[in-house]
Write an enzyme that holds these catalytic residues in place. Structure first.
Site, mmCIF file in Angstrom:
data_model
loop_
_atom_site.group_PDB
_atom_site.id
_atom_site.type_symbol
_atom_site.label_atom_id
_atom_site.label_comp_id
_atom_site.label_asym_id
_atom_site.label_seq_id
_atom_site.Cartn_x
_atom_site.Cartn_y
_atom_site.Cartn_z
ATOM 1 N N GLY A 255 -5.003 11.597 -13.649
ATOM 2 C CA GLY A 255 -4.634 10.195 -13.543
ATOM 3 C C GLY A 255 -3.173 9.889 -13.729
ATOM 4 O O GLY A 255 -2.763 8.731 -13.572
ATOM 5 N N GLU A 289 -6.054 17.477 -15.607
ATOM 6 C CA GLU A 289 -6.474 17.658 -14.207
ATOM 7 C C GLU A 289 -5.719 16.716 -13.282
ATOM 8 O O GLU A 289 -6.307 15.841 -12.636
ATOM 9 C CB GLU A 289 -7.976 17.394 -14.091
ATOM 10 C CG GLU A 289 -8.840 18.336 -14.911
ATOM 11 C CD GLU A 289 -10.289 17.910 -14.933
ATOM 12 O OE1 GLU A 289 -10.595 16.785 -14.460
ATOM 13 O OE2 GLU A 289 -11.124 18.682 -15.426
ATOM 14 N N CYS A 360 -8.502 -0.768 15.799
ATOM 15 C CA CYS A 360 -8.993 -2.137 15.968
ATOM 16 C C CYS A 360 -9.599 -2.663 14.672
ATOM 17 O O CYS A 360 -10.804 -2.962 14.583
ATOM 18 C CB CYS A 360 -10.010 -2.192 17.109
ATOM 19 S SG CYS A 360 -9.281 -1.857 18.722
#
Length: 438
Positions: A255, A289, A360
């Protein structure tokens, strides 16, 4: 087969560790002009700096290793096996969230004992494969998953190495879609439920309860939530040990955020200091991590302007990259700094430019930018900090190509994922035989 294109050696004063720099007006990655890659592989494409990948790991590992912390790369951020190999050669472990990611990590040369299996929805087949491969540990996210792990381990005659993922109810103060540890999150087990579950699991021979895990979210720039979460984990470890439980490992999650648009990212020394303050000295085997922090800044996506047209308040530049190539702006309202490969035609105040793709969908919009100068069809643009959650999240929506990935190392580059076009995609849709229901 990989394609390698060698260029003339870069001058000795070339700042090769820097991701991007200009020489003679041309934007380069290490010693390679990005225009040279565009000529070789077409646009759009991803390019990654091998030296930046290595430098990032070295910096982070150097900050946390003195506190006994190992680094595992979150494979979901960039799962190209050649990127994984760069980290594997440095001794980096891997954090995976699927059986496919396990196969990629193993193919990249990562030892099984350096792989941690996270994720909220592991299948029985994935758990079986993980135990047979001998992974370091499985981070279990629910009592139901724990039962499946136990059943598979019992069937294999093994004792599965398990860490319980804890939900400490800590707000990571980041985007709602990448916050993972509030009490309403799908991730982990409520911290109050852990003691009873851990004690019961520790009595089962098919489960080897090795410790705990936590992960509170992604792109975290304010380090205070880490301190709160890890302090809560330290308290939980003490409570478990006081109750007679063995807790040897603590997975601190990832994080760590990346700064952008002129904002600096978190200070690594402070990040390491928080680890030491909260969970240091407890005799725990620790790991972090990170995903984005290790690879986002090492990568760019290069796109070409197809058309320009006037707009209300900002002129449009339609580029040949789209939300299927770089999903983060549409999915997370993320913003990537953009830099022209050639010097801007005009320096100073110019009309704002809104960069959009050809898909689109109104969400196919990369944002409005100042300072790009008046753009023209054919201009090349580099989207910075695109080495994480770019190619890994790409798709073929609107039947578009999967675009190439290129690795740059010094004065050479090679294709590490070739372009996958419609002809190959159609081959996947060859019909099988009809089968009767009964």
């Amino acid at each position: 087969m990989s394609q390698t294109i060698a260029l003339a050696p870069a001058p000795v004063d070339d700042p090769a560790p820097d991701l991007l720099h200009r020489r003679d007006g041309a934007l380069r990655m290490e010693g390679v002009p990005l225009t040279r890659i565009a000529e070789a592989v077409g646009t759009p494409f991803y390019a990654y700096s091998a030296q930046a990948l290595r430098a990032g790991y070295t910096a982070l590992s150097g900050a946390v290793a003195p506190h006994g912390v190992d680094v595992c790369f979150a494979v979901k951020a960039n799962s190209n096996i050649h990127v994984l190999s760069e980290f594997a050669r440095l001794g980096c472990g891997m954090d995976i969230v699927s059986g496919g990611e396990m196969a990629r990590a193993l193919a990249a040369g990562v030892p099984a004992e350096r792989i941690i299996f996270s994720g909220v929805g592991k299948t029985e087949a994935e758990i079986r494969a993980a135990l047979l491969a001998g992974l370091h540990q499985i981070n279990v996210e629910s009592p139901a998953e724990l039962e499946v792990v136990a059943a598979v381990a019992r069937d294999l005659g093994q004792s599965a190495p398990v860490a319980l993922r804890v939900n400490p109810d800590v707000d990571a103060l980041t985007h709602a879609k990448i916050t993972t540890a509030r009490k309403d999150s799908k991730f982990g087990i409520a911290i109050g439920e852990i003691p009873a579950l851990y004690a019961a699991a520790a009595m089962r021979p098919e489960l080897n309860m090795v410790g705990l895990a936590v992960h509170i979210g992604s792109q975290i720039l304010d380090l205070a939530p880490f301190r709160r979460a890890w302090a809560a984990m330290a308290g939980l470890v003490r409570d478990l040990r006081a109750a007679g439980q063995q807790v040897g490992r603590l997975d601190l999650g990832g994080g760590l955020g990346v700064g952008g648009d002129g904002h600096s990212g978190p200070d690594l020394a402070e990040y390491a200091r928080i680890i030491a303050d909260t969970v240091g000295g407890m005799g725990l085997a620790l790991n972090v991590e990170p995903g984005r922090w290790l690879c986002a800044r090492a990568g760019v996506m290069v796109a070409r302007v197809i058309y320009t047209k006037p707009g209300d308040g900002a002129d449009f530049a339609i580029v040949d990259a789209a939300m299927n190539d770089l999903m983060r702006p549409a999915l997370y309202d993320a913003r990537h700094a953009v830099e022209p490969l050639a010097p801007p035609r005009q320096v100073g105040a110019t009309t704002p430019c809104r960069l959009v793709g050809p898909i689109c969908e109104s969400s196919d919009d990369f944002g409005t930018y100042q300072g790009l100068g008046p753009l023209q069809a054919g201009d090349l643009l580099a989207f910075r900090d695109a080495g994480a959650y770019g190619a890994a999240m790409s798709s073929t929506y609107n039947s578009r190509d999967l675009i190439p990935e290129v690795l740059v190392d010094g004065a050479q580059f090679r294709v590490i994922r070739r372009r996958v076009g419609i002809d190959e995609a159609l081959q996947l849709e060859q019909p099988g035989p009809w089968q009767r229901a009964g």
